[in-house]
Enzyme design. Sequence first.
Site, PDB file in Angstrom:
ATOM      1  N   LEU A   1       8.517  56.475  55.962  1.00  0.00           N
ATOM      2  CA  LEU A   1       8.612  57.674  56.792  1.00  0.00           C
ATOM      3  C   LEU A   1       9.626  57.434  57.908  1.00  0.00           C
ATOM      4  CD1 LEU A   1       4.837  58.556  57.073  1.00  0.00           C
ATOM      5  CD2 LEU A   1       6.544  59.749  55.705  1.00  0.00           C
TER       6      LEU A   1
ATOM      7  N   ASP B   1       1.119  63.130  67.607  1.00  0.00           N
ATOM      8  CA  ASP B   1       2.456  62.973  67.035  1.00  0.00           C
ATOM      9  C   ASP B   1       2.321  62.184  65.739  1.00  0.00           C
ATOM     10  OD1 ASP B   1       3.772  64.246  69.172  1.00  0.00           O
ATOM     11  OD2 ASP B   1       3.713  62.391  70.350  1.00  0.00           O
ATOM     12  N   LEU B   2       2.467  62.858  64.623  1.00  0.00           N
ATOM     13  CA  LEU B   2       2.149  62.277  63.329  1.00  0.00           C
ATOM     14  C   LEU B   2       2.878  60.946  63.110  1.00  0.00           C
ATOM     15  CD1 LEU B   2       0.712  62.589  60.608  1.00  0.00           C
ATOM     16  CD2 LEU B   2       2.732  63.827  59.782  1.00  0.00           C
ATOM     17  N   ASP B   3       2.090  59.890  62.855  1.00  0.00           N
ATOM     18  CA  ASP B   3       2.598  58.549  62.545  1.00  0.00           C
ATOM     19  C   ASP B   3       3.529  57.997  63.628  1.00  0.00           C
ATOM     20  OD1 ASP B   3       1.219  58.354  60.122  1.00  0.00           O
ATOM     21  OD2 ASP B   3       2.801  59.421  59.040  1.00  0.00           O
ATOM     22  N   GLU B   4       3.361  58.447  64.865  1.00  0.00           N
ATOM     23  CA  GLU B   4       4.197  57.959  65.958  1.00  0.00           C
ATOM     24  C   GLU B   4       3.375  57.369  67.098  1.00  0.00           C
ATOM     25  OE1 GLU B   4       7.105  60.764  67.276  1.00  0.00           O
ATOM     26  OE2 GLU B   4       7.788  61.246  65.247  1.00  0.00           O
TER      27      GLU B   4
END
Length: 279
Positions: free
Chosen positions: A191, A221-224
Site C-alpha cells: 500500500l 487515517d487508513l493504514d497510517e
Amino acid sequence: MSTSEFVLTLSCPDRPGVVAAVSGLLAEHGCNIKESQQFGDERFFMRVQFTASLAEDELRAAFAALAPEFAMEFTLRDVARKMRVLIMVSKFDHCLNDLLYRVRSGALDIEIVGVASNHPDLRPLTQSYGIDYHHLPVTPETKQRQEAEVLTLVEHYQAELVVLARYMQVLSEDLCEKLAGRAINIHHSFLPSFKGARPYHQAHARGVKLIGATAHYVTSDLDEGPIIEQEVARVSHGHTPQDLVRIGRDVECVALARAVKWHTEQRVLLDGHKTIVFP
C-alpha cells in the site's frame, strides 16, 4: 518478604533531573531496578522494570505525588498480570493461528480473551484453543450496530488491547477514537502502490524485490497510524506469485507478533504520530 515485578513507563518535557528523581524514588521505597531505558528529544521517554515489596497502589500513589513536578504522564503495571487481548479477524487465518500458537507455546505472555470476526470460517480454529468466538457479520447498513457489538465485547472481556489480525474491514472514525492507543493492525507493504485484489500478483507483475509488512496503531487515517514494527524479505524473479503470498504471510505474522509482544510488555510509547520503542 515477597516481591513483585513492575514496569513503569513515563513521558514528560525533557529536562534535567528526571532520571535522578525516578531512580531516587525507587531507591527510597526499596525497589531494585532490573532494566532501564530512556530517550530524550523535546519530550523525555522512559521505561523502568523493577522489583518491589510494596503494593501496586502504594507505588502508584508515590509516582502520582512526583508527577506534577515534571508534568509527567506515567503508567505502572504488575508484570505478573497478563494483558487481556481481543483479536479481530476475517477469513485469512495465518496471523490468528500464529498468535494462538505463540500464546500456547509460551512465546507470547498474554491472555487472548476472545476472537471476533465478520465471517464464521475461523470458529473451529479458535475454539480448538478453548477461546470464545463471536461471529459479527457486517454490511454498510449494519456497520454502526456491529461496531457497537465490538465495543460491548471489549467491555465484557475487559480487553486492554484489540488486535486486527487481518481484519478486512475499515474501522469507523468513532471506533478508532474509542480504541486509540490500544488497537494494533497489520498490513502488507504494497500500500498504496498495489491496492485492491491480489496485491502480491500485482507486485509480481511489477518485479518487486522486497516485500514486507507493517504493524501499527489503528487511527482513522487508513493504514497510517503510528508504526510499531516492520519486517521485510527479499524476493527475486524466480519467485512465483504464490511464493510471494507465502513469504508475505510469514512477514505479517512476525511483524504483528513483535508489535503485540512489545506493546503488552509496555515497550511502546506514543509520541504524537510516531512511537518510541524500547525492544
